[in-house]
Enzyme design. Structure first.
Site, PDB file in Angstrom:
ATOM      1  N   VAL A  73       0.872  -1.174   0.000  1.00 13.16           N
ATOM      2  CA  VAL A  73       0.000   0.000   0.000  1.00 13.16           C
ATOM      3  C   VAL A  73       0.909   1.223   0.000  1.00 13.16           C
ATOM      4  O   VAL A  73       1.734   1.388   0.920  1.00 13.16           O
ATOM      5  CB  VAL A  73      -0.942   0.056   1.219  1.00 13.16           C
ATOM      6  CG1 VAL A  73      -1.828   1.302   1.131  1.00 13.16           C
ATOM      7  CG2 VAL A  73      -1.810  -1.195   1.301  1.00 13.16           C
ATOM      8  N   GLU A  74       0.781   2.068  -1.024  1.00 11.67           N
ATOM      9  CA  GLU A  74       1.556   3.303  -1.080  1.00 11.67           C
ATOM     10  C   GLU A  74       0.791   4.372  -0.285  1.00 11.67           C
ATOM     11  O   GLU A  74      -0.332   4.728  -0.631  1.00 11.67           O
ATOM     12  CB  GLU A  74       1.752   3.751  -2.526  1.00 11.67           C
ATOM     13  CG  GLU A  74       2.627   2.788  -3.323  1.00 11.67           C
ATOM     14  CD  GLU A  74       2.741   3.167  -4.783  1.00 11.67           C
ATOM     15  OE1 GLU A  74       3.875   3.330  -5.263  1.00 11.67           O
ATOM     16  OE2 GLU A  74       1.688   3.293  -5.449  1.00 11.67           O
ATOM     17  N   VAL A  75       1.396   4.844   0.778  1.00  7.54           N
ATOM     18  CA  VAL A  75       0.787   5.840   1.653  1.00  7.54           C
ATOM     19  C   VAL A  75       1.363   7.205   1.263  1.00  7.54           C
ATOM     20  O   VAL A  75       2.566   7.444   1.433  1.00  7.54           O
ATOM     21  CB  VAL A  75       1.074   5.523   3.133  1.00  7.54           C
ATOM     22  CG1 VAL A  75       0.527   6.612   4.043  1.00  7.54           C
ATOM     23  CG2 VAL A  75       0.474   4.168   3.499  1.00  7.54           C
TER      24      VAL A  75
END
Length: 306
Positions: free
Chosen positions: A148-150
């Site tokens: 998951v790219e935050v």
């Protein structure tokens, strides 16, 4: 802390996130204006129950999926909101205004968007709400792919970043926090560069589409399932590590010429035909099942299967 989260949008990404969150023990409220939402929610709950049974987990260890009649009902009392609606830069800010008005003061507002930055979504929100907006961009399907790219905006608080990372980790994901907003984030920028090079190699007659995929699956793809790009370079340099790699290989790589590439539909016609000849006119459920089985086996080998 509440163990209830909201998923707004029950398309492919939203359904996958809802399944992941429920499998991880959360109560998940799902809202979408689609007419078949009741059937979708019932199907998700059945999938969560079947998954728990297959993994020999007690029913008390997994969460539930519930239908919400509105955005407001979905986000009431939740700790986290994952929005996965249409990629529309005009409708998302309106939707997040609804979310911010109805959600608790401490809830995180995450969007699955791959193109719309958090700063654009939060622009019209009060400062306190804008500080809680963040991008949580998955790779599809989120219940299987760990990344998951935050991506925070300049207005996003550090507390929101930390809360988002903690939440995704609680679901067995591997969040990576980006230092600033950028179009395409990291994964899609890497994918874009490789896609263009792959197309150019086929268009210029160097290799067939099927041959290129065979190269990928039997070299780079296999390697990248175990180590990352820079880690591989570090290994490749032997005792000197990445410095030795660049001393030895860097000049030769820098001399590799760029080939012309045409991604317009007319220029892509030969590529389209080669892909359809190799894999059929449309992807099949059987092929997707094989893909997922292999990916799950890789995750199991890495100790990330759950």
């Amino acid at each position: 802390m509440s163990s209830t989260v909201a998923v707004i949008g029950a398309g492919t990404i939203g359904r996958s996130f809802a399944f992941l969150f429920a499998r991880s023990g959360y109560t998940v409220r799902v809202f979408d204006p689609r007419r078949d939402l009741a059937e979708v929610v019932a199907g998700l709950q059945a999938d969560v129950t079947a998954d728990a049974s297959a993994r020999d987990e007690l029913a008390s260890q997994v969460g539930t999926v519930e239908l919400a009649e509105s955005v407001e009902a979905a986000v009431a009392g939740v700790v986290f909101v994952q929005e996965s609606g249409p990629e529309d830069p005009e409708s998302k800010p309106v939707l997040f205004s609804q979310i911010a008005e109805a959600a608790p003061a401490g809830a995180v507002f995450a969007t699955s968007s791959s193109t719309i930055p958090a700063s654009m979504i939060a622009a019209a929100l009060p400062e306190s709400a804008a500080a809680r907006v963040i991008v949580g961009h998955p790779f599809n399907p989120p219940h299987l792919m760990p990344l998951v790219e935050v991506v925070p905006s300049p207005q996003t608080s550090q507390e929101t970043v930390e809360a988002a990372v903690e939440f995704y980790r609680s679901c067995g994901r591997e969040p990576v926090v980006l230092g600033r907003e950028i179009r395409g984030f990291v994964g899609n920028r890497l994918q874009n560069a490789l896609m263009k090079e792959a197309i150019s190699l086929v268009q210029n007659g160097v290799v067939t589409a099927e041959g290129l995929d065979t190269v990928m699956k039997n070299s780079l793809g296999l390697r990248w399932s175990a180590i990352g790009q820079f880690e591989g370079m570090h290994f490749g340099g032997g005792e000197a590590g990445i410095r030795g790699f660049m001393d030895h290989i860097g000049p030769a790589f820098a001399a590799i010429e760029d080939l012309p590439v045409d991604v317009d539909p007319a220029g892509m016609e030969d590529v389209f035909e080669q892909v359809e000849e190799a894999y059929g006119p449309t992807p099949t459920p059987q092929a997707a099942a094989v893909r997922d089985r292999i990916q799950k086996a890789v995750l199991d080998a890495r100790g990330q299967g759950r």
